[in-house]
Design a protein around this motif. Structure first.
Motif, short mmCIF file in Angstrom:
data_model
loop_
_atom_site.label_atom_id
_atom_site.label_comp_id
_atom_site.label_asym_id
_atom_site.label_seq_id
_atom_site.Cartn_x
_atom_site.Cartn_y
_atom_site.Cartn_z
N LEU A 214 0.84 -1.21 0.00
CA LEU A 214 0.00 0.00 0.00
C LEU A 214 0.87 1.26 0.00
N CYS B 156 2.43 1.74 -3.37
CA CYS B 156 1.44 2.22 -4.35
C CYS B 156 1.21 3.72 -4.20
N ASN C 175 2.08 6.40 -7.16
CA ASN C 175 1.00 7.27 -7.65
C ASN C 175 1.28 8.73 -7.36
N THR D 31 -4.84 -5.43 -2.99
CA THR D 31 -4.32 -4.20 -2.36
C THR D 31 -3.85 -3.21 -3.41
N ALA E 294 -6.91 -1.87 -5.57
CA ALA E 294 -7.74 -0.95 -4.77
C ALA E 294 -7.02 0.38 -4.56
N SER E 295 -5.71 0.32 -4.29
CA SER E 295 -4.94 1.55 -4.07
C SER E 295 -4.93 2.43 -5.31
N ILE F 246 -7.09 2.43 -7.83
CA ILE F 246 -8.44 2.94 -8.12
C ILE F 246 -8.73 4.16 -7.26
N LEU F 247 -8.41 4.09 -5.98
CA LEU F 247 -8.66 5.21 -5.07
C LEU F 247 -7.86 6.45 -5.47
N CYS F 248 -6.59 6.23 -5.87
CA CYS F 248 -5.74 7.38 -6.25
C CYS F 248 -6.20 8.02 -7.56
N TRP F 249 -6.71 7.21 -8.48
CA TRP F 249 -7.08 7.72 -9.80
C TRP F 249 -8.55 8.10 -9.91
N LEU F 250 -9.34 7.82 -8.90
CA LEU F 250 -10.78 8.07 -8.96
C LEU F 250 -11.14 9.50 -9.35
#
Length: 477
Positions: free
Chosen positions: A161, A164, A168, A207, A210-211, A213-217
């Motif tokens: 995590l 990542c 990012n 992990t 998900a990491s 996706i959250l950063c690029w959302l």
């Protein structure tokens, strides 16, 4: 309790040095139209707050980030704000990671752990670039260090995590990505892909996904916006290398102008092949024999391969090599100190452009003295302490009289340091010939590149001969 008191003093020293350097000028101050990295960071804020994700922190002072009209904005209040953000990021992310990493080191005394933390926090390259030139490298490097710490302590999901977040935050963390991947894959193989290893692999994959996706959302709202971010992350149109950088392509261009001779896509292919082939042996070794020590040294080797051979390299990218070298400072203090001195020297043209000569000299001397006293580096040059015992034994099978490898390395160090000092003095005191205005900068890059090639060979020798050393030790036992 005394250990933490001393560690607190070390942290305060590191913070004091950082803030003192930040009081200096910064990249491109008052130099339109290009300005510099300070303006680049402010401009990113301007773009981020206005196009199209808005109102993230605009309430502080809208004038700082007013779209288009704030180009080249300079004020004491904004300078203080920007410097403070770097300082706080260091305090919250990078420095705690350094302290915890040093506290978790095994087989060394408390005194050495504190000395190790002091030397890492005094490394001049990162201080000068983040606080003098002005960038936020300590954020991505801090997250990467948390990732190293997590994997070394078997907190694989937390380590993944953290890395990542690092990659990012700054795409240049790709320099460290293959060692992370190979180390984790090797762990999965070791546990067995039909049992616990497969479960770990699935957890790691979830992990990472998900990491990301959250950063690029925030950027997935529009297709064009996503593509724009990707284009900015990988600006291949900017050429093989950036300015005067101490890697193979810039150094070789002195003799052959590769950028002018070869088509753009051929340059990309060649740089990819050289990078891939140079890091392949270390990555294979790490996958087959994963270990925290192998992981640390492979981080150095792979990052250095990327710096020397990859496409579109900046002179500041050497910081991505310097971080893992800092992590092995207690294991090979002589070679690590030498490398970190060369890494700072390699950025001299950039530092002089930003009027950072005096901060460079002072921080470099402070770092060198701290390392020399803390680790007695000039006494740590035997074959065992250079981690070259196994290699030397193998070499003596064919050359029985070859017993002077440490002496050779000492002479190379002396030549390297003298050359760096002389080039620094020449650069700051003499004017280059009119026909060769970049002569001194090119010489600095070329000399630094030769040093880095030597270090690439050295670290790969440590990695590839480590297995033999371990096997021989088992026979002795």
């Amino acid at each position: 309790m005394e250990k933490w008191h001393l560690m607190t003093i070390v942290v305060l020293i590191g913070l004091t040095v950082r803030w003192t350097v930040s009081l200096n000028s910064y990249s491109g101050a008052g130099k339109p139209p290009m300005f510099g990295d300070y303006e680049a960071q402010r401009h990113w804020q301007e773009i981020t707050f206005n196009l199209p994700v808005k109102q993230w922190a605009k309430f502080i002072n809208p004038d700082w980030i007013e779209l288009h009209s704030s180009r080249g904005y300079e004020s004491q209040a904004h300078k203080l704000f920007m410097r403070t953000t770097v300082f706080i990021a260091d305090l919250l992310i990078y420095i705690p990671a350094v302290v915890l990493y040093c506290c978790c080191l095994k087989e060394i005394s408390t005194k050495k752990k504190i000395a190790n933390a002091l030397c890492i926090l005094l490394y001049p390259g990162l201080i000068l670039i983040d606080y003098g030139h002005f960038q936020y490298n300590s954020v991505s490097l801090g997250f990467a260090l948390w990732g190293v710490l997590g994997l070394s302590c078997d907190w694989d999901l937390l380590g993944s995590l953290a890395f990542c977040l690092a990659i990012n935050y700054k795409q240049m963390e790709l320099y460290h990505s293959l060692p992370f991947f190979c180390f984790l894959l090797g762990k999965c193989f070791k546990k067995g892909l039909k049992g616990k290893g497969f479960v770990l692999l699935i957890k790691l994959a979830c992990t990472v996904v998900a990491s990301f996706i959250l950063c690029w959302l925030p950027f997935f709202t529009e297709r064009e916006q996503t593509l724009q971010v990707l284009r900015r992350l990988f600006p291949v149109d900017r050429g093989l290398f950036e300015d005067k950088v101490a890697n193979i392509w810039c150094s070789f261009s002195v003799f052959l102008k590769i950028k002018d001779i070869l088509p753009h896509h051929i340059q990309i292919i060649i740089s990819f092949c050289f990078t891939f082939l140079s890091l392949l042996p270390a990555c294979i070794k790490l996958t087959l024999q994963p270990s925290p020590k192998g992981f640390r040294f492979t981080l150095v080797s792979c990052a250095l391969s990327f710096f020397l051979f990859s496409f579109q390299v900046h002179e500041k990218s050497i910081l991505l090599v310097s971080l893992p070298v800092c992590l092995v400072l207690s294991e090979i203090p002589f070679m690590s100190t030498w490398f970190l001195l060369v890494s700072t020297f390699s950025m001299l043209p950039l530092l002089l452009k930003d009027e950072l000569l005096m901060p460079s000299v002072v921080t470099t001397m402070a770092f060198f003295i701290a390392c020399a006293i803390s680790f007695s580096i000039f006494e740590k040059t035997s074959e065992e302490e250079l981690h070259l015992k196994s290699f030397s034994i193998s070499l003596r099978k064919y050359l029985p009289c070859f017993t002077f490898l440490p002496r050779i390395i000492q002479y190379l160090f002396l030549i390297s340091v003298i050359t760096m000092v002389l080039l620094t003095l020449i650069t700051v005191t003499l004017e280059p010939p009119q026909k060769l205005p970049d002569l001194f900068s090119v010489l600095i890059c070329f000399v630094s590149c030769l040093n880095f090639l030597f270090f690439l060979v050295y670290f790969n020798i440590i990695i590839m001969w480590d297995f033999k050393n371990g096997r021989n030790q088992k026979k002795i036992n």
